[in-house]
Design a protein around this motif. Structure first.
Motif, PDB file in Angstrom:
ATOM      1  N   ILE A   1       0.826  -1.207   0.000  1.00  0.00           N
ATOM      2  CA  ILE A   1       0.000   0.000   0.000  1.00  0.00           C
ATOM      3  C   ILE A   1       0.863   1.260   0.000  1.00  0.00           C
ATOM      4  O   ILE A   1       0.655   2.186  -0.769  1.00  0.00           O
ATOM      5  CB  ILE A   1      -0.973  -0.012   1.187  1.00  0.00           C
ATOM      6  CG1 ILE A   1      -1.924  -1.191   1.012  1.00  0.00           C
ATOM      7  CG2 ILE A   1      -1.728   1.304   1.298  1.00  0.00           C
ATOM      8  CD1 ILE A   1      -2.837  -1.433   2.177  1.00  0.00           C
ATOM      9  N   CYS A   2       1.884   1.312   0.879  1.00  0.00           N
ATOM     10  CA  CYS A   2       2.700   2.522   0.991  1.00  0.00           C
ATOM     11  C   CYS A   2       4.067   2.378   0.318  1.00  0.00           C
ATOM     12  O   CYS A   2       4.864   3.301   0.368  1.00  0.00           O
ATOM     13  CB  CYS A   2       2.891   2.878   2.465  1.00  0.00           C
ATOM     14  SG  CYS A   2       3.823   1.655   3.404  1.00  0.00           S
ATOM     15  N   GLN A   3       4.349   1.248  -0.303  1.00  0.00           N
ATOM     16  CA  GLN A   3       5.613   0.956  -0.971  1.00  0.00           C
ATOM     17  C   GLN A   3       6.811   1.109  -0.039  1.00  0.00           C
ATOM     18  O   GLN A   3       7.888   1.534  -0.446  1.00  0.00           O
ATOM     19  CB  GLN A   3       5.818   1.832  -2.232  1.00  0.00           C
ATOM     20  CG  GLN A   3       5.020   1.367  -3.417  1.00  0.00           C
ATOM     21  CD  GLN A   3       3.574   1.790  -3.366  1.00  0.00           C
ATOM     22  OE1 GLN A   3       3.251   2.866  -2.878  1.00  0.00           O
ATOM     23  NE2 GLN A   3       2.697   0.945  -3.848  1.00  0.00           N
TER      24      GLN A   3
ATOM     25  N   VAL B   1       0.930   7.265   3.815  1.00  0.00           N
ATOM     26  CA  VAL B   1       0.035   7.367   2.660  1.00  0.00           C
ATOM     27  C   VAL B   1      -0.521   8.786   2.632  1.00  0.00           C
ATOM     28  O   VAL B   1      -0.622   9.444   3.659  1.00  0.00           O
ATOM     29  CB  VAL B   1      -1.117   6.349   2.722  1.00  0.00           C
ATOM     30  CG1 VAL B   1      -0.601   4.941   2.551  1.00  0.00           C
ATOM     31  CG2 VAL B   1      -1.882   6.457   4.011  1.00  0.00           C
ATOM     32  N   SER B   2      -0.873   9.284   1.458  1.00  0.00           N
ATOM     33  CA  SER B   2      -1.438  10.631   1.392  1.00  0.00           C
ATOM     34  C   SER B   2      -2.864  10.551   0.885  1.00  0.00           C
ATOM     35  O   SER B   2      -3.223   9.708   0.078  1.00  0.00           O
ATOM     36  CB  SER B   2      -0.596  11.550   0.505  1.00  0.00           C
ATOM     37  OG  SER B   2      -0.495  11.054  -0.784  1.00  0.00           O
ATOM     38  N   ARG B   3      -3.680  11.462   1.416  1.00  0.00           N
ATOM     39  CA  ARG B   3      -5.092  11.525   1.081  1.00  0.00           C
ATOM     40  C   ARG B   3      -5.427  12.940   0.642  1.00  0.00           C
ATOM     41  O   ARG B   3      -4.812  13.897   1.082  1.00  0.00           O
ATOM     42  CB  ARG B   3      -5.943  11.194   2.314  1.00  0.00           C
ATOM     43  CG  ARG B   3      -5.722   9.845   2.932  1.00  0.00           C
ATOM     44  CD  ARG B   3      -6.301   8.740   2.092  1.00  0.00           C
ATOM     45  NE  ARG B   3      -7.699   8.991   1.801  1.00  0.00           N
ATOM     46  CZ  ARG B   3      -8.681   8.186   2.114  1.00  0.00           C
ATOM     47  NH1 ARG B   3      -8.445   7.086   2.738  1.00  0.00           N
ATOM     48  NH2 ARG B   3      -9.910   8.487   1.783  1.00  0.00           N
ATOM     49  N   THR B   4      -6.433  13.056  -0.212  1.00  0.00           N
ATOM     50  CA  THR B   4      -6.907  14.357  -0.649  1.00  0.00           C
ATOM     51  C   THR B   4      -7.770  14.975   0.437  1.00  0.00           C
ATOM     52  O   THR B   4      -8.619  14.308   1.012  1.00  0.00           O
ATOM     53  CB  THR B   4      -7.731  14.211  -1.937  1.00  0.00           C
ATOM     54  OG1 THR B   4      -6.923  13.575  -2.921  1.00  0.00           O
ATOM     55  CG2 THR B   4      -8.174  15.554  -2.459  1.00  0.00           C
TER      56      THR B   4
ATOM     57  N   THR C   1      -0.593  13.774   4.538  1.00  0.00           N
ATOM     58  CA  THR C   1      -0.005  12.452   4.735  1.00  0.00           C
ATOM     59  C   THR C   1      -0.365  11.929   6.118  1.00  0.00           C
ATOM     60  O   THR C   1      -0.586  12.688   7.056  1.00  0.00           O
ATOM     61  CB  THR C   1       1.527  12.475   4.599  1.00  0.00           C
ATOM     62  OG1 THR C   1       2.059  13.349   5.577  1.00  0.00           O
ATOM     63  CG2 THR C   1       1.947  12.919   3.218  1.00  0.00           C
ATOM     64  N   GLY C   2      -0.427  10.620   6.204  1.00  0.00           N
ATOM     65  CA  GLY C   2      -0.750   9.988   7.470  1.00  0.00           C
ATOM     66  C   GLY C   2      -0.114   8.613   7.547  1.00  0.00           C
ATOM     67  O   GLY C   2       0.505   8.131   6.603  1.00  0.00           O
TER      68      GLY C   2
END
Length: 60
Positions: free
Chosen positions: A21-23, A28-31, A45-46
């Protein structure tokens, strides 16, 4: 006459696989959307919930 092969050296600690998912970054980033019309204002990012920020693939 058969030739003997020496066994390959055993690695002490193989590298764990990266989280898909996050490589492997752990984030991870969300809009981010605001307002009644839900317009986009940026990205945030979270912590990756799949690997809990470690960057390693879950074993389950």
């Amino acid at each position: 006459m058969a030739t003997r092969k020496t066994p390959a050296p055993v690695t002490a600690d193989p590298k764990p696989a990266k989280c898909p998912i996050c490589q492997g970054s752990g984030e991870v980033s969300r809009t981010v959307r605001v307002g009644r019309k839900r317009r986009t204002v940026g990205r945030q990012t979270g912590l990756c919930l799949a690997c809990l920020g470690s960057g390693e693939a879950p074993t389950d």
